[in-house]
Design a protein around this motif. Structure first.
Motif: not given
Length: 757
Positions: A62-64, A121-128, A350-354
């Motif tokens: 997940s993004h977390h 730092f992060g993954v999608s839609p960008l990574q810093q 997961s932070l995904a939509l249900k």
């Protein structure tokens, strides 16, 4: 879309009334993780998996879980194969040394330097990418990697501020305070962050228990929970050994044939628990807590101050404008007011939509009624038939990152016609006019265009029109409106220091919503200290920290013995001192930010500790040399001590940094009057009034200065034009009456006198 201009504006805003080493890093990174976790009661997400396997599996990827990672071949998504990227005439190079990732780019002094990438730092839609410095700072590079597919325009290097052509001297350059991970990002991207800032050396020794957002970020340290799981009788208070209750999704029930589901459990204050928990990171807010304390309150305003619906963050109708991170828009919605929480739509792990597409909304809203062309007036399965495109339009931030507006509002192109705000219809039909969209909307939904909207009152308040006061007061008192809307209306009343506004604020000091109490207190800045005592004093003991801090700001000056005609009792002194100690602790927890130093400086000024105030403002300048509020406050402190010669260079520096700041021009105008350089004074006062057209005060002072400089006709002209924009503004009317009488135009003066209260 760029955020540079609004952020520059934020850096330039006046905060005096607001309340709100490489070696060291290597040492920290080499410490045994288990030891650091154990000391704070944190056990790590991996320990949770044995009992909470499904939640742990959902969290993986997940993004977390991927919020921040050590830079290595598995985590870095960007192309470092000797690639180059040019921005504003500077070419940066991305390359590898063995398994290490490096960049050669412009440094703090503008020269090209080589830097090792320490973290992703992060993954999608960008990574810093984060770069470590010897003083413990991690800085976020402003050149990022577009991690989307080639078909989507990705797999490329790009700059986060493409249109602004910033240089190393800009406040938003990657080496500056605004891009500092420790103070700006870390609290929400790591678990159990301890900044460990050392003001004396201006260094960090920051630590975390888990590099990214783990289970304990939301649920609190887990050691006591493990003890509870082994012996459930050991904990009788129902919290299962956890310091934070993350809250649960409410159950909803839709009867056969019903249009919309109803809540299947009682909606009470506990329902805000999950929203507040998520809002600690998913909100535009500023921290107000000591980062060394384990604060797990259910109330967001115990740990953070939420930004209200104000420019440049929001449009006047509450739609998102700048990046506000969901919470502030969601709590405007009817859905939140009726009991919907984050996990009704999102899997919290997961932070995904249900559900996908319109099936998500169909959990509660009957598709036989809403997912039909008779409702949305678009072809079935088309883009326009998707619920979110009408009710949650997206705005892209950081160039490639679209965020949906969570206020879940009905599109109102008719309001766009009147107030110039965007609307979902024209965001899709960008080849059509607003009038076209408004006509279609009025034909399809005639009842909607007749419904009142708070945007009109909020808009009136922004125009600094005195006639807006009763509209704002009525909106602030309207219990049918969301608390953030009422608080935003109330806070606008702070621009009108008159009895109606002040009485409205006083009447709402005991409102059950803490956000409204905070806004009410901000209106009372215009009230003399002695009058504040009776109304504000009880809120020093308010159960919510943000309210206590705002009350303390209003009363702190009373700690000075000569501040009031009657001295405080010993009990009052003790209570006020405790409140001041809490406010100072809050400001000190932000001592690594210019804003935190500003808060310290203001508190020291209230207590007449001018040397400490100066040091705080100077420290703010150390952190960000062109931080306008610190420059203005320091200049004003010099003024109060009769040191205009020291104030002038500070104001000129401010002008050079922010030439469009009305506050800077106004301060310079007043300074030049004291220095008897009237031509320069009038020029700056005029510019302040022309830039801040919604400020009646700037126009009033400009008119007064013209008259006193022997230019009466120009003064009358300026004041008359100001009065058209600010009808019945008492200061302007009074000046016109007085000056016209002195010019022998008694009849004209009498006509204006009739407008006085």
């Amino acid at each position: 879309m760029t955020m540079l201009a609004p952020l520059r504006a934020a850096l330039a805003c006046t905060l005096i009334l607001c309340f709100f080493t490489l070696h060291s890093w290597a040492t920290i990174a080499e410490e045994p993780v288990k030891e650091r976790i154990k000391d704070a009661g944190y056990i790590g997400s991996q320990q949770c998996a044995s009992c909470h396997l499904q939640a742990f599996k959902d969290w993986q990827g997940s993004h977390h879980q991927l919020a921040m990672q050590h830079a290595n071949n598995d985590t870095v998504l960007a192309d470092f194969a000797d690639r180059q990227f040019t921005y504003n005439g500077i070419t940066s190079s991305f390359y590898k040394k063995g398994d290490e990732f490096w960049v050669k780019t412009d440094s703090a002094d503008g020269s090209l330097q080589d830097y090792k990438i320490a973290y992703t730092f992060g993954v999608s839609p960008l990574q810093q990418y984060l770069i470590a410095f010897e003083d413990g700072r991690l800085q976020a590079l402003s050149i990022a990697w577009d991690s989307r597919s080639v078909a989507q325009g990705g797999q490329r290097w790009f700059h986060l501020y493409p249109e602004d052509k910033m240089t190393h001297s800009d406040a938003l350059h990657w080496t500056r305070q605004s891009q500092n991970w420790n103070s700006q990002c870390a609290d929400c991207h790591s678990t159990n962050l301890q900044k460990n800032y050392q003001p004396g050396s201006n260094r960090y020794q920051s630590t975390w228990s888990e590099i990214s957002v783990g289970c304990e970020s939301c649920h609190g340290p887990g050691a006591a929970h493990v003890v509870w799981s082994d012996n459930k009788e050991a904990n009788k208070d129902g919290n299962k050994g956890l310091q934070r209750d993350a809250g649960k999704a409410r159950q909803w029930l839709r009867q056969d044939g019903a249009a919309t589901a109803v809540i299947n459990s009682r909606h009470d204050i506990d329902g805000d628990r999950q929203i507040n928990n998520c809002g600690r990171c998913h909100a535009r807010r500023s921290p107000i807590h000591d980062d060394k304390a384990s604060v797990f309150s259910d109330q967001l305003l115990d740990t953070h101050m939420l930004s209200l619906i104000e420019p440049p963050l929001y449009y006047v109708d509450g739609q998102i404008k700048e990046e506000v991170f969901v919470h502030g828009s969601f709590i405007q919605s009817k859905m939140q007011q009726r009991g919907v929480v984050c996990s009704n739509c999102h899997n919290p792990h997961s932070l995904a939509l249900k559900q996908q597409g319109n099936a998500l909304c169909a959990q509660c809203h009957n598709p036989n009624q809403f997912d039909r062309s008779e409702h949305h007036h678009h072809a079935a399965k088309s883009t326009g038939a998707q619920c979110v495109n009408c009710h949650m339009p997206a705005t892209s931030y950081m160039v490639v990152d679209p965020r949906r507006d969570h206020s879940l509002r009905v599109p109102r192109p008719d309001i766009s016609q009147q107030l110039g705000v965007p609307n979902a219809c024209n965001q899709c039909h960008d080849d059509q006019t607003v009038a076209w969209a408004a006509a279609a909307f009025s034909q399809w939904y005639p009842h909607r265009v007749k419904q009142p909207h708070p945007a009109f009152s909020l808009f009136a308040g922004e125009q600094a029109n005195r006639l807006a006061v009763p509209q704002l007061a009525a909106l602030a008192r309207d219990s049918a409106q969301a608390a953030i809307i009422r608080a935003s209306a109330l806070q606008r009343l702070s621009a009108y220091p008159e009895p109606y506004a002040i009485n409205t604020a006083v009447s709402l000091l005991q409102a059950p919503q803490p956000l409204i109490r905070v806004a009410a207190l901000r209106v009372l800045t215009a009230m003399p200290l002695e009058q504040r005592m009776a109304n504000v004093w009880p809120l020093l003991a308010d159960p919510v920290k943000a309210v206590r801090l705002e009350a303390t700001r209003l009363l702190a000056a009373a700690i000075v013995p000569a501040a009031l005609p009657a001295a405080l009792s010993e009990q009052q002194k003790k209570q006020l001192q405790l409140a001041i100690d809490e406010a100072m602790a809050s400001a000190n927890s932000l001592a690594d930010t210019p804003t935190g130093q500003m808060q310290l400086g203001v508190m020291y000024e209230y207590m007449q500790q001018t040397d400490k105030a100066k040091n705080a403002y100077q420290h703010a300048r150390l952190l960000e040399p062109n931080f306008i509020p610190a420059l203005l406050n320091l200049a004003d402190l010099h003024r109060s001590q009769g040191q205009d010669g020291l104030a002038l260079p500070l104001l000129l520096q401010s002008l050079n940094s922010s030439p469009e700041s009305p506050e800077v021009h106004f301060s310079l105008g007043l300074l030049y009057i004291r220095l008897k350089q009237l031509k320069l004074a009038l020029s700056h006062l005029q510019q302040a009034a022309e830039i801040a057209t919604n400020s009646a005060h700037y126009s009033y002072v400009h008119g007064v200065a013209l008259f006193e400089n022997g230019e009466p006709e120009q003064a009358i002209d300026v004041l008359k034009r100001a009065l058209k924009q600010h009808p019945r503004q008492p200061d302007i009317v009074s000046a016109l009456v007085a000056y016209l009488q002195r010019m022998g135009r008694a009849e004209e003066a009498s006509a204006y006198a009739a407008q006085l209260p």
